[in-house]
Design a protein around this motif. Structure first.
Motif, PDB file in Angstrom:
ATOM      1  N   GLY A  95      60.441 -21.875 -47.311  1.00  0.00           N
ATOM      2  CA  GLY A  95      59.990 -23.029 -48.079  1.00  0.00           C
ATOM      3  C   GLY A  95      58.587 -22.845 -48.620  1.00  0.00           C
ATOM      4  N   PHE A  96      57.696 -22.273 -47.806  1.00  0.00           N
ATOM      5  CA  PHE A  96      56.336 -21.981 -48.272  1.00  0.00           C
ATOM      6  C   PHE A  96      56.390 -21.052 -49.488  1.00  0.00           C
ATOM      7  CE2 PHE A  96      54.243 -22.194 -43.730  1.00  0.00           C
ATOM      8  CZ  PHE A  96      54.480 -23.549 -43.677  1.00  0.00           C
ATOM      9  N   ILE A  97      57.188 -19.998 -49.361  1.00  0.00           N
ATOM     10  CA  ILE A  97      57.295 -19.006 -50.436  1.00  0.00           C
ATOM     11  C   ILE A  97      57.890 -19.630 -51.692  1.00  0.00           C
ATOM     12  CG2 ILE A  97      58.475 -16.880 -51.140  1.00  0.00           C
ATOM     13  CD1 ILE A  97      58.231 -16.012 -48.118  1.00  0.00           C
ATOM     14  N   PHE A  98      58.968 -20.379 -51.531  1.00  0.00           N
ATOM     15  CA  PHE A  98      59.610 -20.992 -52.702  1.00  0.00           C
ATOM     16  C   PHE A  98      58.687 -21.983 -53.394  1.00  0.00           C
ATOM     17  CE2 PHE A  98      64.002 -20.262 -50.628  1.00  0.00           C
ATOM     18  CZ  PHE A  98      64.036 -18.961 -51.098  1.00  0.00           C
ATOM     19  N   PHE A  99      57.913 -22.750 -52.609  1.00  0.00           N
ATOM     20  CA  PHE A  99      56.965 -23.663 -53.240  1.00  0.00           C
ATOM     21  C   PHE A  99      55.932 -22.881 -54.042  1.00  0.00           C
ATOM     22  CE2 PHE A  99      52.910 -25.837 -53.456  1.00  0.00           C
ATOM     23  CZ  PHE A  99      53.290 -26.957 -54.184  1.00  0.00           C
ATOM     24  N   GLY A 100      55.351 -21.847 -53.436  1.00  0.00           N
ATOM     25  CA  GLY A 100      54.341 -21.045 -54.134  1.00  0.00           C
ATOM     26  C   GLY A 100      54.889 -20.426 -55.407  1.00  0.00           C
ATOM     27  N   LEU A 141      61.618 -28.624 -45.401  1.00  0.00           N
ATOM     28  CA  LEU A 141      60.421 -29.040 -44.669  1.00  0.00           C
ATOM     29  C   LEU A 141      59.230 -28.155 -45.035  1.00  0.00           C
ATOM     30  CD1 LEU A 141      59.122 -30.774 -42.366  1.00  0.00           C
ATOM     31  CD2 LEU A 141      59.833 -28.948 -40.824  1.00  0.00           C
ATOM     32  N   GLY A 142      59.436 -26.841 -45.043  1.00  0.00           N
ATOM     33  CA  GLY A 142      58.367 -25.925 -45.412  1.00  0.00           C
ATOM     34  C   GLY A 142      57.905 -26.113 -46.840  1.00  0.00           C
ATOM     35  N   PHE A 143      58.855 -26.305 -47.748  1.00  0.00           N
ATOM     36  CA  PHE A 143      58.542 -26.515 -49.165  1.00  0.00           C
ATOM     37  C   PHE A 143      57.676 -27.758 -49.333  1.00  0.00           C
ATOM     38  CE2 PHE A 143      59.244 -28.069 -53.416  1.00  0.00           C
ATOM     39  CZ  PHE A 143      59.407 -26.944 -54.203  1.00  0.00           C
ATOM     40  N   LEU A 144      58.122 -28.867 -48.726  1.00  0.00           N
ATOM     41  CA  LEU A 144      57.382 -30.119 -48.875  1.00  0.00           C
ATOM     42  C   LEU A 144      56.025 -30.069 -48.166  1.00  0.00           C
ATOM     43  CD1 LEU A 144      60.324 -32.656 -48.563  1.00  0.00           C
ATOM     44  CD2 LEU A 144      59.125 -31.920 -50.655  1.00  0.00           C
ATOM     45  N   ALA A 145      55.966 -29.398 -47.014  1.00  0.00           N
ATOM     46  CA  ALA A 145      54.678 -29.239 -46.328  1.00  0.00           C
ATOM     47  C   ALA A 145      53.712 -28.443 -47.204  1.00  0.00           C
ATOM     48  CB  ALA A 145      54.874 -28.557 -44.975  1.00  0.00           C
ATOM     49  N   ARG A 155      54.804 -26.763 -64.478  1.00  0.00           N
ATOM     50  CA  ARG A 155      54.946 -28.124 -65.009  1.00  0.00           C
ATOM     51  C   ARG A 155      56.217 -28.834 -64.530  1.00  0.00           C
ATOM     52  NH1 ARG A 155      52.436 -25.243 -69.037  1.00  0.00           N
ATOM     53  NH2 ARG A 155      50.516 -26.141 -69.847  1.00  0.00           N
ATOM     54  N   ALA A 156      57.056 -28.113 -63.811  1.00  0.00           N
ATOM     55  CA  ALA A 156      58.310 -28.710 -63.338  1.00  0.00           C
ATOM     56  C   ALA A 156      58.024 -29.793 -62.301  1.00  0.00           C
ATOM     57  CB  ALA A 156      59.207 -27.642 -62.740  1.00  0.00           C
ATOM     58  N   PRO A 157      58.750 -30.897 -62.376  1.00  0.00           N
ATOM     59  CA  PRO A 157      58.604 -31.908 -61.330  1.00  0.00           C
ATOM     60  C   PRO A 157      58.945 -31.297 -59.963  1.00  0.00           C
ATOM     61  CG  PRO A 157      59.912 -32.762 -63.161  1.00  0.00           C
ATOM     62  CD  PRO A 157      59.718 -31.294 -63.407  1.00  0.00           C
ATOM     63  N   LEU A 158      58.323 -31.825 -58.938  1.00  0.00           N
ATOM     64  CA  LEU A 158      58.532 -31.289 -57.596  1.00  0.00           C
ATOM     65  C   LEU A 158      60.012 -31.260 -57.226  1.00  0.00           C
ATOM     66  CD1 LEU A 158      57.073 -30.238 -55.051  1.00  0.00           C
ATOM     67  CD2 LEU A 158      57.122 -32.595 -54.202  1.00  0.00           C
ATOM     68  N   TRP A 159      60.750 -32.298 -57.547  1.00  0.00           N
ATOM     69  CA  TRP A 159      62.149 -32.335 -57.143  1.00  0.00           C
ATOM     70  C   TRP A 159      62.979 -31.303 -57.889  1.00  0.00           C
ATOM     71  CZ3 TRP A 159      66.377 -33.598 -60.127  1.00  0.00           C
ATOM     72  CH2 TRP A 159      66.146 -34.269 -61.331  1.00  0.00           C
ATOM     73  N   HIS A 160      62.613 -30.952 -59.117  1.00  0.00           N
ATOM     74  CA  HIS A 160      63.313 -29.867 -59.835  1.00  0.00           C
ATOM     75  C   HIS A 160      63.108 -28.546 -59.096  1.00  0.00           C
ATOM     76  CE1 HIS A 160      63.425 -31.792 -64.139  1.00  0.00           C
ATOM     77  NE2 HIS A 160      64.137 -32.463 -63.253  1.00  0.00           N
ATOM     78  N   ALA A 161      61.856 -28.282 -58.743  1.00  0.00           N
ATOM     79  CA  ALA A 161      61.536 -27.043 -58.034  1.00  0.00           C
ATOM     80  C   ALA A 161      62.219 -27.019 -56.669  1.00  0.00           C
ATOM     81  CB  ALA A 161      60.024 -26.907 -57.883  1.00  0.00           C
ATOM     82  N   LEU A 162      62.252 -28.151 -55.987  1.00  0.00           N
ATOM     83  CA  LEU A 162      62.915 -28.219 -54.688  1.00  0.00           C
ATOM     84  C   LEU A 162      64.418 -27.991 -54.838  1.00  0.00           C
ATOM     85  CD1 LEU A 162      62.914 -28.639 -51.656  1.00  0.00           C
ATOM     86  CD2 LEU A 162      63.031 -31.117 -52.078  1.00  0.00           C
TER      87      LEU A 162
END
Length: 184
Positions: free
Chosen positions: A62-67, A131-135, A75-82
């Motif tokens: 999740g950390f990696i995918f968020f980064g 959880l990791g992505f959102l954290a 510019r993508a909304p958070l939920w699109h990226a998630l």
């Protein structure tokens, strides 16, 4: 995160569970119990329960995918990226539970006797990635990196395995690493 984002995330996790069920994966541990945590790597309950030592690796996913999402899709909304991250994690969970990858794990990693994950464990793994992505979305990058390094070192010392070694051994196995892991 919007309500729509949460609904899409839940729907994608449910879709993952349905696909794994259609693949013939057991819903829960064939042992007949459901546990929040299972801490014995070399056992028939590893990768069958809600969480285990590899849950730390999925948080790091999740950390990696968020980064990556902030770098590649700033510019993508958070939920699109998630949603994209859940899709990638879901594809990995399906691939990980395919006969070819199960056999590869059994041949070259410390996962001797590995039979694949239960649906419960795979969906939980994806939830740990969420959880990791959102954290990571709420922390500074260096805090996220520090936690990832701490998780890697913690699991390395606790079970002689972590995300880094798991990927290394799956892609390019090293006999000395396999022997060191087996000696633990």
């Amino acid at each position: 995160m919007t309500q729509r984002g949460w609904l899409i995330a839940a729907g994608l996790l449910a879709l993952l569970g349905a696909m794994l069920t259609l693949m013939g994966r057991p819903l829960t541990c064939p042992c007949g119990t459901v546990s929040l945590w299972h801490g014995v790597v070399q056992s028939n309950q590893n990768s069958q329960q809600i969480s285990d030592w590899y849950s730390f690796s999925h948080i790091i996913h999740g950390f990696i995918f968020f980064g990556l999402s902030r770098w590649l899709l700033p510019r993508a909304p958070l939920w699109h990226a998630l949603a994209l991250a859940i899709g990638i994690e879901g594809v990995w969970e399906i691939l990980e539970n395919s006969p070819i990858i199960i056999e590869r794990y059994r041949e070259v990693t410390m996962a001797y006797g590995y039979l694949g994950d239960s649906v419960l464990n795979s969906v939980s793994d994806a939830a740990f990635m969420v959880l990791g992505f959102l954290a990571a979305s709420r922390m500074r990058w260096w805090t996220t990196a520090g936690i990832a390094i701490a998780f890697e070192l913690f699991t390395l010392f606790a079970i002689r395995d972590n995300l880094t070694l798991n990927v290394l051994m799956l892609v390019s196995p090293i006999e000395a690493v396999k022997a060191w892991q087996a000696a633990g």
